[in-house]
Write a protein that holds these residues in place. Structure first.
Motif: not given
Length: 189
Positions: A18, A22, A52, A138
């Motif tokens: 992640y 990010f 995403l 997200p």
């Protein structure tokens, strides 16, 4: 993929993955802020959408059997064959099945009619739906950033890509699951 790991190993691995997603999202967003070209907006938001999507994909590669509460998967009163047809889901499904996207998730195609496989396929539709929901959350955060910074073309394109690659797959999984539940009510209860 990572199901064999211990729980703490899964958390560490997922955190690292992640972090990569990010960092990629920050990089893509930075590129978006620096560009005013409409073609670049289309390309960058396409890449952001797929980046995403990794949120849900990586989660299910690590924690395969996590689902939302049962009420999330229940058929809503307006979800009829006509509703799905009006939304163009039959056309979307035809395009999906007859394109290279068919190869992205082989688990959500009905491969046989054995009783056991129908149960597995039914569970896979829930997992796929959940994965896309996890990817939408997200995406909404990034869309809010675009709106707050007046980047309306980026907001619009990310919305379009998210509808194509998240919302419609959710609807398609729901449609397929409801068809199964109607055809095999005793098998799937």
């Amino acid at each position: 993929m990572f199901h064999h790991l211990k729980f703490y190993q899964k958390l560490i691995l997922l955190s690292i993955l992640y972090a990569f997603v990010f960092i990629m999202e920050i990089w893509l967003y930075d590129l978006s802020v620096k560009s005013t070209n409409h073609i670049v907006a289309i390309l960058l938001t396409f890449l952001q959408c797929w980046n995403l999507i990794l949120v849900g994909f990586l989660f299910f590669q690590t924690f395969k059997h996590v689902t939302f509460p049962k009420f999330v998967y229940k058929k809503l009163s307006f979800e009829s064959p006509l509703y799905f047809r009006i939304l163009g889901l039959n056309t979307y499904q035809f395009v999906l099945v007859n394109s290279f996207f068919r190869h992205l998730n082989q688990r959500v195609y009905l491969k046989g009619k054995s009783r056991e496989y129908i149960k597995i396929y039914h569970a896979e539709t829930k997992q796929s739906e959940t994965s896309h929901w996890l990817s939408i959350f997200p995406t909404i955060l990034v869309q809010i950033l675009f709106i707050m910074n007046g980047m309306y073309a980026y907001f619009l394109w990310l919305t379009i890509w998210s509808i194509i690659f998240n919302l419609y797959p959710i609807l398609l999984q729901r449609k397929n699951r409801f068809i199964l539940e109607k055809r095999f009510p005793t098998l799937l209860t």
